[in-house]
Design a protein around this motif. Structure first.
Motif, PDB file in Angstrom:
ATOM      1  N   GLU A 283      18.774  -6.040  31.782  1.00 51.16           N
ATOM      2  CA  GLU A 283      18.135  -5.591  30.582  1.00 51.16           C
ATOM      3  C   GLU A 283      16.652  -5.123  30.797  1.00 51.16           C
ATOM      4  OE1 GLU A 283      16.688  -8.650  26.545  1.00 51.16           O
ATOM      5  OE2 GLU A 283      17.583  -9.436  28.418  1.00 51.16           O
ATOM      6  N   ALA A 284      16.158  -4.166  30.066  1.00 56.85           N
ATOM      7  CA  ALA A 284      14.977  -3.476  30.333  1.00 56.85           C
ATOM      8  C   ALA A 284      14.398  -3.170  28.884  1.00 56.85           C
ATOM      9  CB  ALA A 284      15.402  -1.935  30.867  1.00 56.85           C
ATOM     10  N   ASN A 285      13.452  -4.046  28.432  1.00 57.32           N
ATOM     11  CA  ASN A 285      12.678  -3.868  27.062  1.00 57.32           C
ATOM     12  C   ASN A 285      11.609  -3.029  27.407  1.00 57.32           C
ATOM     13  OD1 ASN A 285      11.574  -4.339  24.516  1.00 57.32           O
ATOM     14  ND2 ASN A 285      10.141  -5.946  25.609  1.00 57.32           N
ATOM     15  N   SER A 286      11.701  -1.713  26.875  1.00 54.06           N
ATOM     16  CA  SER A 286      10.631  -0.755  26.945  1.00 54.06           C
ATOM     17  C   SER A 286      10.130  -0.350  25.442  1.00 54.06           C
ATOM     18  CB  SER A 286      11.171   0.535  27.642  1.00 54.06           C
ATOM     19  OG  SER A 286      12.229   1.051  27.059  1.00 54.06           O
ATOM     20  N   THR A 287      10.496  -1.025  24.479  1.00 51.19           N
ATOM     21  CA  THR A 287      10.085  -0.600  23.130  1.00 51.19           C
ATOM     22  C   THR A 287       9.327  -1.881  22.284  1.00 51.19           C
ATOM     23  OG1 THR A 287      12.234  -1.674  22.347  1.00 51.19           O
ATOM     24  CG2 THR A 287      12.251   0.994  23.056  1.00 51.19           C
ATOM     25  N   ASP A 288       9.573  -2.929  22.603  1.00 53.63           N
ATOM     26  CA  ASP A 288       9.048  -4.030  22.072  1.00 53.63           C
ATOM     27  C   ASP A 288       7.828  -4.636  22.962  1.00 53.63           C
ATOM     28  OD1 ASP A 288       8.216  -6.240  20.623  1.00 53.63           O
ATOM     29  OD2 ASP A 288       9.987  -7.398  20.754  1.00 53.63           O
ATOM     30  N   SER A 289       6.400  -4.251  22.491  1.00 48.87           N
ATOM     31  CA  SER A 289       5.542  -4.583  23.491  1.00 48.87           C
ATOM     32  C   SER A 289       5.095  -5.986  23.331  1.00 48.87           C
ATOM     33  CB  SER A 289       4.158  -3.731  23.062  1.00 48.87           C
ATOM     34  OG  SER A 289       3.834  -4.346  21.577  1.00 48.87           O
TER      35      SER A 289
ATOM     36  N   GLY B 176       7.780  -8.498  23.175  1.00 50.13           N
ATOM     37  CA  GLY B 176       8.869  -8.707  24.121  1.00 50.13           C
ATOM     38  C   GLY B 176       9.143 -10.249  24.106  1.00 50.13           C
ATOM     39  N   TYR B 177       9.186 -11.021  23.168  1.00 44.42           N
ATOM     40  CA  TYR B 177       9.109 -12.571  22.964  1.00 44.42           C
ATOM     41  C   TYR B 177       8.275 -13.062  24.000  1.00 44.42           C
ATOM     42  CZ  TYR B 177      13.569 -10.769  21.474  1.00 44.42           C
ATOM     43  OH  TYR B 177      14.297  -9.924  20.503  1.00 44.42           O
ATOM     44  N   SER B 178       6.932 -12.518  24.227  1.00 44.30           N
ATOM     45  CA  SER B 178       5.939 -12.913  25.045  1.00 44.30           C
ATOM     46  C   SER B 178       5.882 -12.475  26.325  1.00 44.30           C
ATOM     47  CB  SER B 178       5.644 -14.481  25.093  1.00 44.30           C
ATOM     48  OG  SER B 178       6.715 -15.002  26.195  1.00 44.30           O
ATOM     49  N   TRP B 179       7.006 -11.913  26.654  1.00 52.74           N
ATOM     50  CA  TRP B 179       7.190 -11.095  28.091  1.00 52.74           C
ATOM     51  C   TRP B 179       6.597  -9.831  27.851  1.00 52.74           C
ATOM     52  CZ3 TRP B 179      11.771 -14.127  27.744  1.00 52.74           C
ATOM     53  CH2 TRP B 179      11.937 -15.241  28.586  1.00 52.74           C
ATOM     54  N   GLY B 180       6.463  -9.296  26.973  1.00 52.93           N
ATOM     55  CA  GLY B 180       5.855  -7.965  26.634  1.00 52.93           C
ATOM     56  C   GLY B 180       6.892  -6.995  27.433  1.00 52.93           C
ATOM     57  N   TYR B 181       6.808  -5.751  27.835  1.00 51.39           N
ATOM     58  CA  TYR B 181       7.697  -4.988  28.471  1.00 51.39           C
ATOM     59  C   TYR B 181       8.166  -5.590  29.769  1.00 51.39           C
ATOM     60  CZ  TYR B 181       5.821  -1.116  25.254  1.00 51.39           C
ATOM     61  OH  TYR B 181       5.595  -0.491  24.404  1.00 51.39           O
ATOM     62  N   TYR B 182       9.528  -5.815  29.913  1.00 44.49           N
ATOM     63  CA  TYR B 182      10.012  -6.404  31.236  1.00 44.49           C
ATOM     64  C   TYR B 182      11.370  -5.931  31.360  1.00 44.49           C
ATOM     65  CZ  TYR B 182      12.979  -8.837  27.824  1.00 44.49           C
ATOM     66  OH  TYR B 182      14.045  -9.172  26.846  1.00 44.49           O
ATOM     67  N   VAL B 183      11.720  -5.947  32.807  1.00 36.54           N
ATOM     68  CA  VAL B 183      13.031  -5.824  33.264  1.00 36.54           C
ATOM     69  C   VAL B 183      13.831  -6.859  33.845  1.00 36.54           C
ATOM     70  CG1 VAL B 183      14.132  -4.715  35.393  1.00 36.54           C
ATOM     71  CG2 VAL B 183      12.488  -3.616  33.822  1.00 36.54           C
TER      72      VAL B 183
ATOM     73  N   TYR C 156      10.773  -9.404  35.685  1.00 38.55           N
ATOM     74  CA  TYR C 156       9.483  -8.614  35.975  1.00 38.55           C
ATOM     75  C   TYR C 156       8.744  -8.312  34.449  1.00 38.55           C
ATOM     76  CZ  TYR C 156      12.282  -7.746  40.263  1.00 38.55           C
ATOM     77  OH  TYR C 156      13.041  -7.755  41.255  1.00 38.55           O
ATOM     78  N   ALA C 157       7.789  -9.022  34.382  1.00 34.41           N
ATOM     79  CA  ALA C 157       7.157  -9.095  32.903  1.00 34.41           C
ATOM     80  C   ALA C 157       5.816  -8.512  32.788  1.00 34.41           C
ATOM     81  CB  ALA C 157       7.387 -10.606  32.284  1.00 34.41           C
ATOM     82  N   HIS C 158       5.484  -8.244  31.426  1.00 34.59           N
ATOM     83  CA  HIS C 158       4.080  -7.807  31.084  1.00 34.59           C
ATOM     84  C   HIS C 158       3.856  -6.414  31.434  1.00 34.59           C
ATOM     85  CE1 HIS C 158       3.627 -11.858  29.935  1.00 34.59           C
ATOM     86  NE2 HIS C 158       3.317 -12.314  31.237  1.00 34.59           N
ATOM     87  N   MET C 159       4.706  -5.664  31.754  1.00 34.83           N
ATOM     88  CA  MET C 159       4.666  -4.269  32.288  1.00 34.83           C
ATOM     89  C   MET C 159       3.975  -3.174  31.208  1.00 34.83           C
ATOM     90  SD  MET C 159       8.399  -3.287  34.243  1.00 34.83           S
ATOM     91  CE  MET C 159       9.066  -4.059  35.662  1.00 34.83           C
ATOM     92  N   SER C 160       3.175  -2.317  31.937  1.00 32.50           N
ATOM     93  CA  SER C 160       2.623  -1.287  30.912  1.00 32.50           C
ATOM     94  C   SER C 160       3.633  -0.118  30.444  1.00 32.50           C
ATOM     95  CB  SER C 160       1.314  -0.588  31.767  1.00 32.50           C
ATOM     96  OG  SER C 160       1.739  -0.022  32.733  1.00 32.50           O
ATOM     97  N   SER C 161       4.573   0.259  31.425  1.00 29.63           N
ATOM     98  CA  SER C 161       5.600   0.856  31.057  1.00 29.63           C
ATOM     99  C   SER C 161       6.873   0.477  31.869  1.00 29.63           C
ATOM    100  CB  SER C 161       5.358   2.148  31.248  1.00 29.63           C
ATOM    101  OG  SER C 161       5.055   2.668  32.591  1.00 29.63           O
ATOM    102  N   VAL C 162       8.168   0.755  31.588  1.00 28.53           N
ATOM    103  CA  VAL C 162       9.444   0.722  32.354  1.00 28.53           C
ATOM    104  C   VAL C 162       9.948   1.879  32.683  1.00 28.53           C
ATOM    105  CG1 VAL C 162      11.500  -0.414  31.917  1.00 28.53           C
ATOM    106  CG2 VAL C 162       9.740  -1.531  30.940  1.00 28.53           C
ATOM    107  N   ALA C 163      10.345   1.816  33.915  1.00 28.95           N
ATOM    108  CA  ALA C 163      10.914   3.164  34.566  1.00 28.95           C
ATOM    109  C   ALA C 163      12.240   3.131  34.890  1.00 28.95           C
ATOM    110  CB  ALA C 163      10.189   3.205  35.836  1.00 28.95           C
ATOM    111  N   VAL C 164      13.104   2.045  34.445  1.00 25.11           N
ATOM    112  CA  VAL C 164      14.648   2.040  34.471  1.00 25.11           C
ATOM    113  C   VAL C 164      15.297   1.795  33.184  1.00 25.11           C
ATOM    114  CG1 VAL C 164      14.231   1.459  36.980  1.00 25.11           C
ATOM    115  CG2 VAL C 164      14.436  -0.195  35.193  1.00 25.11           C
TER     116      VAL C 164
ATOM    117  N   THR D 107      12.737   0.049  44.989  1.00 23.52           N
ATOM    118  CA  THR D 107      12.790   1.240  43.954  1.00 23.52           C
ATOM    119  C   THR D 107      11.587   0.625  42.729  1.00 23.52           C
ATOM    120  OG1 THR D 107      15.355   1.491  44.088  1.00 23.52           O
ATOM    121  CG2 THR D 107      14.234   2.058  42.066  1.00 23.52           C
ATOM    122  N   VAL D 108      10.851   1.757  42.404  1.00 24.83           N
ATOM    123  CA  VAL D 108       9.933   1.510  41.313  1.00 24.83           C
ATOM    124  C   VAL D 108      10.741   1.273  40.045  1.00 24.83           C
ATOM    125  CG1 VAL D 108       7.927   2.407  40.080  1.00 24.83           C
ATOM    126  CG2 VAL D 108       8.013   2.735  42.496  1.00 24.83           C
TER     127      VAL D 108
END
Length: 402
Positions: free
Chosen positions: A324-330, A332-339, A351-359, A369-370
């Protein structure tokens, strides 16, 4: 090893790959479905908590103030992102100009070396006048020959000088542009540091504001308890789904091993190299060691919060597949962008609360891997990485592996 044996071993390896691909995709889908329900419950929990907060005295005014702070935070974050992009663009331009100047230097280097040699010769010979040439000549013909040679040498020296002047003039604009861009990068770096300080101050003020407006009321406590019980039920479902995926993986491994054995060869399976077999994670936020909240640092906190500068690269802690790679819903069920990364039948990490997702979902990544960048999306008071480890479907303390 003969060709026939190599061919049979290759067939066994391909069978192994195909055996792994089918069951993993089916099990991963089941995990994703359960995860979606967990996310819905987590969102419901956050909504109940938000309802409690609205019951505080003068909450509306304080909430408006906090929202203004959040808007300021978002603006400064955008400014930081833009400044980083500008710095990266300028650095790329500087590298391009430097390479171009280096090539120009290589092209003119022969002329520079020849001119240096001529300067040494002229300095050693001293000032040679027409009278000296006449006195040293044996005849008029000899004098004429020497004078002609001197004129030729002087003309060649002038040609070298002209070439060097042309080189300096042709590269002057590029060298000035390169220096100007270097100065601009230095100024942008100062701006970036200033904005980071401003962002840190806003986060501190925002956290103080949130502490002021946070509270708990008994009107919805029963609903929250029911929500927690349902979350626990889906934790068990997650455990069962991962167990099923593990069983499918083991079955695929056994089938592939049998195919390899029938083909006359064998395939070995690597195991983890750390203290825990099959799961030897590295630190997910390189260069950052400050832990702002530990596992169970406060009620319901099932992960490790590592806080560093906004935009710090986040890496995969262990090899695995992104399920799962959430990069659209900021939010994100309280996790924000996460992987969410599946490592094996026992371990999964988030991995939660990202500013942006790279995968992206379905991508296989290796440790280091970043996969994204530290941010402040979701339910946060400041930028940090929220790192979770699932062991057999249940979140456990990541520090026991780190």
């Amino acid at each position: 090893m003969n060709r026939k044996l190599r061919k049979r071993l290759g067939a066994g390896f391909m069978a192994l790959c195909m055996a792994f691909m089918v069951p993993l995709s089916v099990s991963a889908e089941t995990v994703a479905e359960i995860q979606a329900e967990q996310d819905r419950l987590e969102q419901e929990k956050q909504e109940l908590q938000a309802k409690l907060e609205t019951l505080r005295d003068q909450e509306a005014e304080k909430q408006a103030y906090q929202e203004t702070l959040q808007e300021q935070i978002n603006l400064v974050q955008e400014q930081i992102d833009t400044t980083r992009e500008n710095i990266n663009t300028l650095n790329a331009s500087i590298n391009e100009l430097t390479m171009k100047l280096d090539k120009s230097q290589e092209a003119i280097q022969g002329t520079i070396d020849e001119f240096k040699e001529r300067l040494v010769v002229l300095y050693t010979a001293g000032n040679v006048s027409t009278l000296e040439i006449l006195l040293d000549s044996d005849s008029l013909a000899d004098f004429t020959t020497r004078a002609t040679m001197l004129e030729t040498m002087t003309a060649h020296d002038q040609q070298l000088v002209d070439e060097l002047e042309a080189y300096v003039e042709s590269t002057s604009a590029e060298r000035e542009e390169c220096e100007a861009q270097k100065k601009e990068v230095a100024e942008l770096q100062k701006t970036l540091e200033s904005k980071q300080e401003e962002l840190d101050q806003l986060y501190a003020e925002n956290e103080a504001s949130l502490v002021e407006i946070q509270g708990a009321q008994g009107a919805t406590e029963n609903a929250l308890e029911a929500n927690e019980a349902e979350l626990a039920e889906y934790e068990q479902k997650m455990q069962d789904a991962i167990a099923a995926q593990k069983a499918a993986e083991e079955a695929a491994k056994q089938e592939a091993a049998n195919n390899a054995a029938n083909g006359g060869g064998s395939i070995s399976y690597p195991t983890g190299g750390g203290g825990v077999e099959g799961f030897n994670p590295i630190w997910p936020l390189p260069g950052v060691t400050y832990i702002s909240a530990g596992y169970n640092g406060y009620p319901g906190h099932k992960g490790l919060d590592i806080a560093g500068p906004y935009g710090t690269p986040i890496v995969a802690a262990e090899d695995g597949t992104v399920i799962e790679a959430n990069s659209t819903d900021s939010w994100g069920y309280s996790w924000g962008y996460y992987v969410l990364i599946y490592h094996n039948g026992t371990y999964t990490t988030r991995y939660a609360h990202m500013s942006s997702v790279a995968v992206s979902t379905g991508q296989y990544v290796t440790a280091g891997t970043v996969i994204g960048y530290e941010g402040a999306t979701g339910n946060v008071t400041g930028p940090h990485l929220h790192f979770e480890v699932y062991q057999n479907g249940t979140r456990v303390d990541p520090m026991q592996f780190l």
